[in-house]
Write a protein that holds these residues in place. Structure first.
Motif, PDB file in Angstrom:
ATOM      1  N   VAL A   1      38.251  42.017  32.315  1.00  0.00           N
ATOM      2  CA  VAL A   1      39.080  43.127  31.837  1.00  0.00           C
ATOM      3  C   VAL A   1      39.724  43.846  33.017  1.00  0.00           C
ATOM      4  O   VAL A   1      40.929  44.151  33.004  1.00  0.00           O
ATOM      5  CB  VAL A   1      38.230  44.106  30.998  1.00  0.00           C
ATOM      6  CG1 VAL A   1      38.981  45.416  30.776  1.00  0.00           C
ATOM      7  CG2 VAL A   1      37.857  43.481  29.661  1.00  0.00           C
ATOM      8  N   LEU A   2      38.931  44.112  34.046  1.00  0.00           N
ATOM      9  CA  LEU A   2      39.445  44.783  35.242  1.00  0.00           C
ATOM     10  C   LEU A   2      40.536  43.945  35.908  1.00  0.00           C
ATOM     11  O   LEU A   2      41.604  44.456  36.268  1.00  0.00           O
ATOM     12  CB  LEU A   2      38.290  45.033  36.222  1.00  0.00           C
ATOM     13  CG  LEU A   2      38.665  45.631  37.588  1.00  0.00           C
ATOM     14  CD1 LEU A   2      39.297  47.003  37.421  1.00  0.00           C
ATOM     15  CD2 LEU A   2      37.436  45.710  38.493  1.00  0.00           C
ATOM     16  N   HIS A   3      40.295  42.651  36.054  1.00  0.00           N
ATOM     17  CA  HIS A   3      41.276  41.797  36.715  1.00  0.00           C
ATOM     18  C   HIS A   3      42.514  41.589  35.838  1.00  0.00           C
ATOM     19  O   HIS A   3      43.632  41.450  36.362  1.00  0.00           O
ATOM     20  CB  HIS A   3      40.641  40.456  37.079  1.00  0.00           C
ATOM     21  CG  HIS A   3      39.895  40.494  38.358  1.00  0.00           C
ATOM     22  ND1 HIS A   3      40.394  40.004  39.548  1.00  0.00           N
ATOM     23  CD2 HIS A   3      38.668  41.007  38.667  1.00  0.00           C
ATOM     24  CE1 HIS A   3      39.524  40.188  40.512  1.00  0.00           C
ATOM     25  NE2 HIS A   3      38.456  40.792  40.001  1.00  0.00           N
ATOM     26  N   GLY A   4      42.343  41.590  34.527  1.00  0.00           N
ATOM     27  CA  GLY A   4      43.497  41.498  33.650  1.00  0.00           C
ATOM     28  C   GLY A   4      44.389  42.715  33.773  1.00  0.00           C
ATOM     29  O   GLY A   4      45.626  42.597  33.867  1.00  0.00           O
ATOM     30  N   PHE A   5      43.779  43.893  33.788  1.00  0.00           N
ATOM     31  CA  PHE A   5      44.550  45.133  33.941  1.00  0.00           C
ATOM     32  C   PHE A   5      45.240  45.183  35.308  1.00  0.00           C
ATOM     33  O   PHE A   5      46.427  45.528  35.400  1.00  0.00           O
ATOM     34  CB  PHE A   5      43.620  46.333  33.772  1.00  0.00           C
ATOM     35  CG  PHE A   5      44.289  47.654  34.017  1.00  0.00           C
ATOM     36  CD1 PHE A   5      45.098  48.227  33.051  1.00  0.00           C
ATOM     37  CD2 PHE A   5      44.121  48.322  35.224  1.00  0.00           C
ATOM     38  CE1 PHE A   5      45.732  49.441  33.286  1.00  0.00           C
ATOM     39  CE2 PHE A   5      44.748  49.529  35.473  1.00  0.00           C
ATOM     40  CZ  PHE A   5      45.553  50.098  34.494  1.00  0.00           C
ATOM     41  N   CYS A   6      44.503  44.825  36.358  1.00  0.00           N
ATOM     42  CA  CYS A   6      45.069  44.883  37.717  1.00  0.00           C
ATOM     43  C   CYS A   6      46.168  43.839  37.907  1.00  0.00           C
ATOM     44  O   CYS A   6      47.181  44.114  38.572  1.00  0.00           O
ATOM     45  CB  CYS A   6      43.968  44.685  38.757  1.00  0.00           C
ATOM     46  SG  CYS A   6      42.793  46.051  38.844  1.00  0.00           S
TER      47      CYS A   6
ATOM     48  N   SER B  88      39.265  34.704  28.638  1.00  0.00           N
ATOM     49  CA  SER B  88      38.483  34.134  29.734  1.00  0.00           C
ATOM     50  C   SER B  88      37.133  34.832  29.860  1.00  0.00           C
ATOM     51  O   SER B  88      36.104  34.186  30.093  1.00  0.00           O
ATOM     52  CB  SER B  88      39.263  34.234  31.042  1.00  0.00           C
ATOM     53  OG  SER B  88      38.562  33.623  32.102  1.00  0.00           O
ATOM     54  N   GLY B  89      37.127  36.158  29.705  1.00  0.00           N
ATOM     55  CA  GLY B  89      35.866  36.903  29.762  1.00  0.00           C
ATOM     56  C   GLY B  89      34.919  36.488  28.649  1.00  0.00           C
ATOM     57  O   GLY B  89      33.718  36.298  28.881  1.00  0.00           O
ATOM     58  N   ALA B  90      35.447  36.318  27.421  1.00  0.00           N
ATOM     59  CA  ALA B  90      34.617  35.881  26.297  1.00  0.00           C
ATOM     60  C   ALA B  90      34.060  34.483  26.537  1.00  0.00           C
ATOM     61  O   ALA B  90      32.888  34.199  26.233  1.00  0.00           O
ATOM     62  CB  ALA B  90      35.437  35.914  25.010  1.00  0.00           C
ATOM     63  N   ALA B  91      34.895  33.587  27.100  1.00  0.00           N
ATOM     64  CA  ALA B  91      34.439  32.224  27.384  1.00  0.00           C
ATOM     65  C   ALA B  91      33.323  32.231  28.421  1.00  0.00           C
ATOM     66  O   ALA B  91      32.360  31.455  28.320  1.00  0.00           O
ATOM     67  CB  ALA B  91      35.614  31.379  27.870  1.00  0.00           C
ATOM     68  N   HIS B  92      33.426  33.089  29.414  1.00  0.00           N
ATOM     69  CA  HIS B  92      32.367  33.177  30.434  1.00  0.00           C
ATOM     70  C   HIS B  92      31.079  33.762  29.854  1.00  0.00           C
ATOM     71  O   HIS B  92      29.984  33.376  30.268  1.00  0.00           O
ATOM     72  CB  HIS B  92      32.843  34.017  31.624  1.00  0.00           C
ATOM     73  CG  HIS B  92      33.704  33.266  32.582  1.00  0.00           C
ATOM     74  ND1 HIS B  92      35.038  33.020  32.356  1.00  0.00           N
ATOM     75  CD2 HIS B  92      33.419  32.683  33.782  1.00  0.00           C
ATOM     76  CE1 HIS B  92      35.540  32.338  33.361  1.00  0.00           C
ATOM     77  NE2 HIS B  92      34.581  32.110  34.238  1.00  0.00           N
ATOM     78  N   GLU B  93      31.201  34.693  28.917  1.00  0.00           N
ATOM     79  CA  GLU B  93      29.994  35.226  28.265  1.00  0.00           C
ATOM     80  C   GLU B  93      29.261  34.121  27.511  1.00  0.00           C
ATOM     81  O   GLU B  93      28.030  34.041  27.549  1.00  0.00           O
ATOM     82  CB  GLU B  93      30.367  36.361  27.298  1.00  0.00           C
ATOM     83  CG  GLU B  93      30.863  37.625  27.969  1.00  0.00           C
ATOM     84  CD  GLU B  93      29.772  38.413  28.685  1.00  0.00           C
ATOM     85  OE1 GLU B  93      28.608  37.960  28.702  1.00  0.00           O
ATOM     86  OE2 GLU B  93      30.090  39.479  29.230  1.00  0.00           O
TER      87      GLU B  93
ATOM     88  N   PHE C 112      46.933  40.248  29.845  1.00  0.00           N
ATOM     89  CA  PHE C 112      45.680  40.929  29.522  1.00  0.00           C
ATOM     90  C   PHE C 112      44.880  40.148  28.488  1.00  0.00           C
ATOM     91  O   PHE C 112      43.655  40.017  28.596  1.00  0.00           O
ATOM     92  CB  PHE C 112      45.978  42.345  29.016  1.00  0.00           C
ATOM     93  CG  PHE C 112      44.767  43.229  28.950  1.00  0.00           C
ATOM     94  CD1 PHE C 112      44.164  43.708  30.100  1.00  0.00           C
ATOM     95  CD2 PHE C 112      44.212  43.563  27.724  1.00  0.00           C
ATOM     96  CE1 PHE C 112      43.032  44.514  30.039  1.00  0.00           C
ATOM     97  CE2 PHE C 112      43.085  44.362  27.649  1.00  0.00           C
ATOM     98  CZ  PHE C 112      42.497  44.839  28.810  1.00  0.00           C
ATOM     99  N   ALA C 113      45.565  39.597  27.475  1.00  0.00           N
ATOM    100  CA  ALA C 113      44.872  38.807  26.450  1.00  0.00           C
ATOM    101  C   ALA C 113      44.242  37.560  27.049  1.00  0.00           C
ATOM    102  O   ALA C 113      43.140  37.147  26.656  1.00  0.00           O
ATOM    103  CB  ALA C 113      45.860  38.425  25.342  1.00  0.00           C
ATOM    104  N   THR C 114      44.927  36.941  28.006  1.00  0.00           N
ATOM    105  CA  THR C 114      44.387  35.752  28.677  1.00  0.00           C
ATOM    106  C   THR C 114      43.082  36.063  29.385  1.00  0.00           C
ATOM    107  O   THR C 114      42.107  35.299  29.295  1.00  0.00           O
ATOM    108  CB  THR C 114      45.412  35.203  29.687  1.00  0.00           C
ATOM    109  OG1 THR C 114      46.626  34.894  29.002  1.00  0.00           O
ATOM    110  CG2 THR C 114      44.886  33.957  30.370  1.00  0.00           C
TER     111      THR C 114
END
Length: 296
Positions: A213-218, A188-193, A182-184
């Motif tokens: 976030v959705l893909h990390g949880f899934c 990744s989401g922050a880097a894309h922002e 999830f942290a990864t």
């Protein structure tokens, strides 16, 4: 930030501000693509500045065994079919156009990175690790993100985020792998922002962060479910069904959360227009070259 073209802004942000920065930090920790240090300065600069890494321990799992004609087919689909469809985009439904943009992002990213890898490998005379491994054949989210999509970035995130999070606690817990996953995805989401900010010069809307976030949880949930062998044995899925569900989920969530911000800010139109300019430029050069040889 000084570049006016989308491609140059993306290239410098992705190659230098993103990957090169992370590679140098990992090198200081004696990890990553730059460790052990490449044999000479040219190798070091190329590995640091391009999204490539030297082939260290070849593994059949990460190798692409598809015939060589698959890549030219992708180039043909992108250049001869996909870009031509944009001539009729005013007649296309919005959802279909979103799907085309998602396909555009994948094909252009894989084609450009493969060409860069091939040119660098030819220049350096060495084997380089692949960047993609046919992501449309992924049988799970873990397989897609960990073993098929943008392998260079996946490896850097594994070394810089996933493994440190797993090893952060003195006493390992059964939750550590899921927290690391999830942290990864959060990083990744922050880097894309940040990448989106470089490209669009606007404050983030956080849609792309919610995508990761959705893909990390899934992905974490998927790994947890697969550890339950009884559940897996009770409801086994064929590879064909697994691929359909995985790629379908990535595609639909991408259309929902990943692509809209790019479209609202006109970035996909900029990318498309620059692609046409790039293709026309090489067409003119090719015509001149053919004419020169014909006269000779």
């Amino acid at each position: 930030m000084f570049f006016s073209t989308a491609h140059l802004s993306f290239t410098t942000a992705f190659f230098l501000s993103g990957l090169a920065f992370a590679k140098l930090i990992l090198l200081a920790l004696e990890k990553g693509p730059l460790f052990p240090v490449p044999p000479n300065l040219i190798h070091f600069i190329c590995v640091a500045c391009f999204p490539i890494q030297l082939q260290k321990n070849p593994s059949p799992k990460n190798h692409n065994h598809f015939p060589k004609w698959v890549f030219p087919v992708k180039v043909f689909i992108f250049g001869a079919l996909l870009l031509k469809v944009y001539d009729y985009k005013q007649y296309l439904p919005q959802n279909f156009l979103l799907a085309l943009y998602s396909l555009h992002i994948y094909l252009e990213l894989e084609i450009s990175l493969t060409l860069i890898k091939s040119l660098v490998a030819l220049t350096l005379g060495c084997d380089l690790a692949p960047q993609f491994n046919e992501p449309y054949l992924a049988t799970s989210l873990h397989d897609f993100w960990g073993h098929r999509w943008n392998l260079m970035v996946s490896e850097i995130l594994r070394l810089s985020v996933y493994l440190p999070i797993r090893n952060l606690r003195v006493k390992n817990s059964q939750w550590d792998p899921y927290l690391g996953i999830f942290a990864t995805f959060l990083v990744s989401g922050a880097a894309h922002e940040i990448l989106y900010f470089y490209l669009m010069r606007e404050m983030p809307s956080w849609e792309v962060s919610w995508f990761f976030v959705l893909h990390g949880f899934c992905t974490a949930s998927e790994v947890a479910v697969k550890k339950n062998t009884k559940l897996v044995q009770r409801w086994p899925l064929s590879p064909a069904v697994s691929r359909l569900l995985t790629v379908g989920f990535v595609f639909l969530t991408g259309v929902w959360l990943f692509s809209p911000q790019l479209i609202r800010n006109g970035l996909m139109e900029r990318f498309t227009n620059e692609d046409f300019i790039f293709i026309d430029f090489f067409k003119r050069k090719l015509v001149i070259l053919v004419g020169f040889f014909y006269k000779s």
